[in-house]
Design a protein around this motif. Structure first.
Motif, short mmCIF file in Angstrom:
data_model
loop_
_atom_site.label_atom_id
_atom_site.label_comp_id
_atom_site.label_asym_id
_atom_site.label_seq_id
_atom_site.Cartn_x
_atom_site.Cartn_y
_atom_site.Cartn_z
N GLY A 260 0.79 -1.23 0.00
CA GLY A 260 0.00 0.00 0.00
C GLY A 260 0.82 1.27 0.00
O GLY A 260 0.36 2.32 0.44
N LEU A 261 2.05 1.21 -0.50
CA LEU A 261 2.95 2.36 -0.46
C LEU A 261 3.28 2.85 -1.86
O LEU A 261 3.28 2.07 -2.82
CB LEU A 261 4.26 1.99 0.26
CG LEU A 261 4.12 1.53 1.72
CD1 LEU A 261 5.48 1.06 2.24
CD2 LEU A 261 3.57 2.65 2.58
N ASP A 325 -3.40 15.31 -3.34
CA ASP A 325 -2.61 14.38 -2.54
C ASP A 325 -2.80 12.96 -3.08
O ASP A 325 -3.87 12.38 -2.91
CB ASP A 325 -3.04 14.46 -1.08
CG ASP A 325 -2.30 13.47 -0.18
OD1 ASP A 325 -1.33 12.85 -0.67
OD2 ASP A 325 -2.69 13.34 0.99
N PRO A 326 -1.79 12.38 -3.73
CA PRO A 326 -1.97 11.05 -4.33
C PRO A 326 -2.09 9.92 -3.32
O PRO A 326 -2.41 8.79 -3.71
CB PRO A 326 -0.71 10.88 -5.19
CG PRO A 326 0.30 11.74 -4.55
CD PRO A 326 -0.45 12.92 -4.01
N SER A 327 -1.88 10.21 -2.04
CA SER A 327 -2.00 9.15 -1.04
C SER A 327 -3.44 8.65 -0.92
O SER A 327 -3.69 7.56 -0.39
CB SER A 327 -1.50 9.63 0.32
OG SER A 327 -2.35 10.63 0.85
N VAL A 328 -4.40 9.45 -1.41
CA VAL A 328 -5.81 9.04 -1.35
C VAL A 328 -6.21 8.27 -2.62
O VAL A 328 -7.36 7.86 -2.75
CB VAL A 328 -6.74 10.25 -1.18
CG1 VAL A 328 -6.38 11.02 0.07
CG2 VAL A 328 -6.69 11.18 -2.40
N VAL A 331 -4.57 2.37 -5.21
CA VAL A 331 -3.34 1.58 -5.26
C VAL A 331 -3.33 0.78 -6.56
O VAL A 331 -4.34 0.22 -6.97
CB VAL A 331 -3.25 0.63 -4.04
CG1 VAL A 331 -2.03 -0.28 -4.16
CG2 VAL A 331 -3.19 1.44 -2.75
N ASN A 332 -2.17 0.75 -7.21
CA ASN A 332 -2.04 0.06 -8.50
C ASN A 332 -2.92 0.68 -9.58
O ASN A 332 -3.47 -0.02 -10.44
CB ASN A 332 -2.38 -1.43 -8.39
CG ASN A 332 -1.22 -2.24 -7.87
OD1 ASN A 332 -0.06 -1.88 -8.05
ND2 ASN A 332 -1.53 -3.35 -7.20
N CYS A 333 -3.06 2.00 -9.55
CA CYS A 333 -3.82 2.65 -10.61
C CYS A 333 -3.10 2.45 -11.94
O CYS A 333 -1.95 2.01 -11.99
CB CYS A 333 -4.00 4.13 -10.30
SG CYS A 333 -2.59 5.16 -10.76
N ARG A 334 -3.78 2.79 -13.02
CA ARG A 334 -3.25 2.54 -14.35
C ARG A 334 -1.88 3.20 -14.57
O ARG A 334 -1.04 2.70 -15.30
CB ARG A 334 -4.24 3.07 -15.38
CG ARG A 334 -3.97 2.64 -16.81
CD ARG A 334 -4.56 1.29 -17.11
NE ARG A 334 -6.00 1.36 -17.30
CZ ARG A 334 -6.80 0.31 -17.29
NH1 ARG A 334 -6.33 -0.88 -17.08
NH2 ARG A 334 -8.10 0.46 -17.50
#
Length: 355
Positions: A260-261, A325-328, A331-334
């Motif tokens: 998840g990082l 903020d990309p932390s939201v 995960v594993n987006c295109r």
């Protein structure tokens, strides 16, 4: 062997576009995703776009063809037809594929395969780079539960894939035809059987991928799934691979999901791709459909050039750069692998001249 780099990215092969972006130029997207149909004939249990409600919306063919010609002139290189629904529900899907290729744009499809009948394959295979069929179990019973459809659709999809392979081979086309499965607890015991079927009917590859929770999805029953327990599956399935058939178990993506990082602090990928939904809206990111901060315009109202160079997109990117903020994000987006690459380009390590 992942000869198609499915578990990686290919942005590094577009050096000119990268150089323009690095020097601050407005660059047109290399790759786009288009949703020709909002409706779908399945209701997969893991569907990330269920919030779009599978409405009976279809891109208007004449306008789309105009925009495709324009996109080709502007430098769009590839389009994948997929999106909120099943692309083959669009009555003109074959014509759209042929026109895409005629505009100098590589065309591809992600489909559940049930409507990909041989007469359609006959028309499109010579103009399509690849077709990936989403088939999420190796038995009719498990397939019906996961796709939430009739068990008979499993055999329809398999038969249509087999027919497409036969047509491609007889005609000498180069289109890669593959299959993908989202690995879930409900289908884990059928993956090997699906791999055997894929190889037996002559597909180029099978991809086993992890689930990815969409932030807007109505479904969240798989958000706590972990994949470490399935890593041995790669070795089992790998025994089916040979020079004609590839097995891609996306271990890197599975490990990223479990961890998840993200090693990047900003999403940098938006200039290189875009998404057009079944109503003609042009979005900066498909994860944020309905969020008007990501909406650039509509192809029924403006040319693609006007949309891409317009004030609305400029303001969207300014907001995105300063506040998002990309932390939201998913995960594993295109664009995850591309973001990892771009972040390193923008933030190089020490001693880069010692190549």
């Amino acid at each position: 062997m992942d000869k198609y780099k499915i578990d990686s990215h290919k942005l590094n092969y577009h050096v000119g576009r990268l150089a323009g972006w690095l020097s601050g130029e407005t660059v047109y997207p290399i790759y786009m995703e288009l949703s020709p149909a909002g409706a779908c004939n399945h209701r997969c249990v893991f569907c990330g776009l269920d919030f779009m409600q599978y409405r009976g919306r279809f891109l208007e063919t004449a306008t789309l063809k105009e925009r495709l010609a324009e996109m080709g002139r502007l430098g769009v290189k590839a389009i994948m037809y997929a999106g909120e629904g099943e692309p083959f529900l669009h009555r003109d899907m074959a014509d759209i594929i042929l026109h895409t290729k005629a505009c100098g744009i590589d065309a591809a499809l992600t489909t559940n395969g049930v409507l990909m009948r041989p007469e359609k394959s006959e028309r499109i295979l010579g103009s399509t780079e690849w077709i990936k069929v989403s088939c999420n179990a190796g038995t009719p019973e498990a397939y019906a539960k996961i796709h939430r459809t009739d068990p008979g659709d499993f055999r329809k999809a398999v038969d249509n894939m087999a027919a497409a392979v036969k047509i491609r081979n007889e005609k000498g086309y180069s289109c890669a035809i593959g299959l993908q499965i989202v690995l879930l607890p409900e289908n884990k015991d059928t993956v090997e059987e699906l791999t055997r079927i894929a190889k037996d009917i002559g597909l180029n590859y099978i991809v086993v991928k992890p689930y990815s929770q969409h932030p807007q999805s109505n479904t969240d029953c798989y958000q706590d799934i972990r994949y470490k327990q399935y890593e041995d599956l790669a070795e089992t399935l790998g025994s089916y691979a040979d020079e004609n058939f590839g097995v891609v178990v996306r271990l890197a993506a599975m490990r990223k999901w479990d961890a998840g990082l993200r090693p990047y602090e900003k999403c940098l990928a938006l200039p290189f791709w875009s998404y057009i939904d079944a109503e003609g809206n042009v979005w900066g990111c498909s994860v944020y459909l309905k969020d008007e901060r990501f909406l650039y315009g509509n192809i029924y109202q403006e040319s693609f050039e006007a949309i891409w160079t317009g004030d609305r997109r400029t303001k969207s990117l300014e907001w995105f750069e300063s506040q998002f903020d990309p932390s939201v994000c998913r995960v594993n987006c295109r664009m995850d692998e591309i973001n990892r690459y771009l972040w390193e380009l923008k933030n190089p390590p020490h001693h880069v001249n010692f190549i």
